[in-house]
Scaffold this active site. Structure first.
Site, PDB file in Angstrom:
ATOM      1  N   GLY A   4       5.587 123.457   2.139  1.00 38.86           N
ATOM      2  CA  GLY A   4       6.487 122.804   0.869  1.00 38.86           C
ATOM      3  C   GLY A   4       7.970 123.181   0.678  1.00 38.86           C
ATOM      4  O   GLY A   4       8.393 123.594   1.805  1.00 38.86           O
TER       5      GLY A   4
ATOM      6  N   GLU B 140       5.994 116.974   5.257  1.00 42.70           N
ATOM      7  CA  GLU B 140       6.899 115.893   4.427  1.00 42.70           C
ATOM      8  C   GLU B 140       8.362 116.151   4.311  1.00 42.70           C
ATOM      9  O   GLU B 140       9.177 115.249   4.199  1.00 42.70           O
ATOM     10  CB  GLU B 140       6.235 115.628   3.168  1.00 42.70           C
ATOM     11  CG  GLU B 140       6.214 116.955   2.328  1.00 42.70           C
ATOM     12  CD  GLU B 140       5.267 116.736   1.023  1.00 42.70           C
ATOM     13  OE1 GLU B 140       5.129 115.749   0.718  1.00 42.70           O
ATOM     14  OE2 GLU B 140       5.072 118.026   0.570  1.00 42.70           O
TER      15      GLU B 140
ATOM     16  N   GLY C  61      11.424 124.881  -0.938  1.00 43.64           N
ATOM     17  CA  GLY C  61      11.676 126.271  -1.935  1.00 43.64           C
ATOM     18  C   GLY C  61      11.984 127.613  -1.187  1.00 43.64           C
ATOM     19  O   GLY C  61      11.763 127.586  -0.023  1.00 43.64           O
TER      20      GLY C  61
END
Length: 497
Positions: free
Chosen positions: A258, A284, A260
């Site tokens: 993800g 992604e 961050g």
């Protein structure tokens, strides 16, 4: 044929109240930057004149201040999907000034093709180049633009002079057939190429080209703090244990990560690990850390939807594009996030949670169950279909006033049926082959902060039976305590039982 070059303002003047627009890009990269700001300026003028003006906006994922920020400040968005992360838009969503539906990213393009959201009036595409025959070299993000461009009545191109034409070959553009004629997706390894290096559109639909010169404006992530470092270390420690025990194949498996600081911390730790082999990514989004891993040879290939690099890293990429050219491949979101491919090639999914409950449920989207933060993004696409599904979060936030391990999540995005591993700065909870009560003890003892463990154990002891012994009256005692006193440590089960 010759294209019509125009200013961004001239393009925006063609947009009417109620129009539906589909944008290229996925996160800020690949997202148009000029026309959207002029649409916002037009909205301000229309509102000042007492006329309604709002558009419906579909994207690949989040955008940037050029799009969601400018348009939200102008109150120019009627309907928005599938994901966002800009504070101005978040305020509009939570005050119901904007109709936002939070969709799984892999599903958005096909739902638009199925006609769920009506027609697309305009597609706006950022490009490195466009030929007279309608072949477009996209920028640093793809998203859902193959579908939007195919369905749109008219197309604008933002020709960004910052983007090198040598990006040609780093995209893999394909649009799935719709049921009942859909075939299998022939991706059997992260680096398989199946589509076209360019986006092909009907050139007669291109009504204008706007010249721009702008980087994506992604800010570099701050250096990982001690909590992020500890979480990253715990994730990598878990992966090493799985690898050494033989539960992961010798050649390892592709990774999804993800966005961050925690995600970056995990990736940096992976780069330092000598116990794990080199690996590929099927994900992604790739961030700055991935480029560093490629320089080290640790990450050998990345299939992605977007190169979400800070401006400095983007400059580094463009200055050495020959080295990275065969190591990165950008695909549409319905391919990068496709459950079929994720399950086939055995992706290890690593995502972040806002909160997790003691039985393994995860909330990714809603603060205290009501206020939208960003959205589910691609976490559901990967979590439900991964070889291993890992969620991480700090054990506490706001100096301990919030526990991110709670009795019951205030908004369920991922059920315990999909979550394998939970990691915090405190440790690792392996939820596999455990019943609900066993999972609860695993999470409380390994992932909850010590200041909350007794409170969580007390909740578990209140249960009077059933496989998952929730006490419904007291399940949100943590959240109620925060709403009433500003501190979850003041949770009082007796008030509700």
């Amino acid at each position: 044929m010759g294209f019509n070059y125009m200013t961004a303002q001239e393009a925006a003047e063609m947009i009417k109240n109620g129009d539906t627009i589909g944008l290229s890009g996925f996160t800020a990269p690949g997202t148009p930057k000029a026309i959207s700001e002029e649409i916002a300026a037009k909205a301000v003028r229309e509102h000042e004149a007492g006329r309604p003006f709002k558009i419906n906006l579909f994207t690949g994922a989040s955008t940037s201040d050029h799009v969601d920020g400018a348009l939200s400040r102008a109150n120019a968005i009627n309907m928005r999907a599938p994901y966002q992360n800009v504070p101005d838009l978040r305020k509009r969503i939570n005050s119901h000034d904007c109709h936002y539906f939070d969709r799984h990213l892999s599903e958005m393009a096909q739902e638009v093709r199925y006609g769920f959201y009506g027609k697309i009036d305009y597609a706006i595409i950022e490009a490195a180049d466009v030929t007279p025959s309608g072949e477009i070299i996209l920028g640093t993000g793809v998203g859902n633009v193959p579908t939007y461009a195919h369905l749109a009545d008219k197309i604008f191109i933002e020709l960004n002079e910052v983007l090198p034409k040598s990006l040609l070959g780093m995209h893999d553009i394909v649009m799935l057939q719709d049921p009942p004629r859909r075939r299998e997706i022939p991706i059997y390894a992260a680096n398989d190429r199946i589509g076209s290096p360019v986006l092909k559109v009907d050139p007669t639909k291109i009504v204008g080209i706007v010249r721009t010169k702008s980087y994506d404006g992604v800010k570099p992530f701050t250096a990982p703090d001690e909590i992020s470092k500890q979480i990253g270390s715990n994730v990598v420690r878990f992966l090493i244990s799985e690898y050494q025990s033989g539960r992961l194949p010798k050649e390892f498996l592709p990774l999804q990560s993800g966005v961050g600081n925690v995600a970056n911390a995990v990736l940096y730790d992976l780069g330092e690990s000598k116990e794990l082999p080199n690996f590929m990514m099927y994900t992604e989004v790739i961030q700055d850390a991935v480029l560093e891993l490629m320089k080290k040879g640790k990450c050998t290939f990345a299939s992605t939807c977007s190169m979400t690099f800070s401006d400095q890293t983007e400059e580094t990429l463009f200055s050495d594009l020959k080295y990275f050219h065969d190591k990165i491949l950008m695909r549409p979101a319905e391919i990068s996030n496709n459950p079929e491919v994720i399950r086939r090639i055995g992706v290890i999914a690593m995502n972040t949670a806002l909160e997790a409950d003691i039985f393994g449920g995860v909330n990714s989207t809603h603060v205290l169950g009501t206020k939208m933060m960003n959205g589910i993004g691609g976490s559901g696409d990967f979590t439900r279909n991964a070889f291993l599904s890992i969620f991480s979060c700090p054990s506490i936030t706001k100096g301990g006033m919030i526990s991110n391990i709670v009795p019951m999540v205030a908004h369920p995005d991922h059920s315990e049926h999909s979550v394998d591993i939970i990691v915090t700065d405190q440790g690792i909870a392996d939820l596999r082959h455990k019943d609900p009560v066993e999972r609860a003890y695993e999470i409380i003892n390994n992932c909850a902060h010590p200041m909350y463990r007794e409170l969580l154990l007390d909740y578990l002891k209140l249960g009077k039976g059933g496989q998952t012994p929730h006490v419904l009256n007291a399940a949100f005692a943590f959240h109620n305590a925060f709403n009433e006193t500003g501190d979850m440590r003041n949770a009082d089960y007796a008030k509700y039982c």
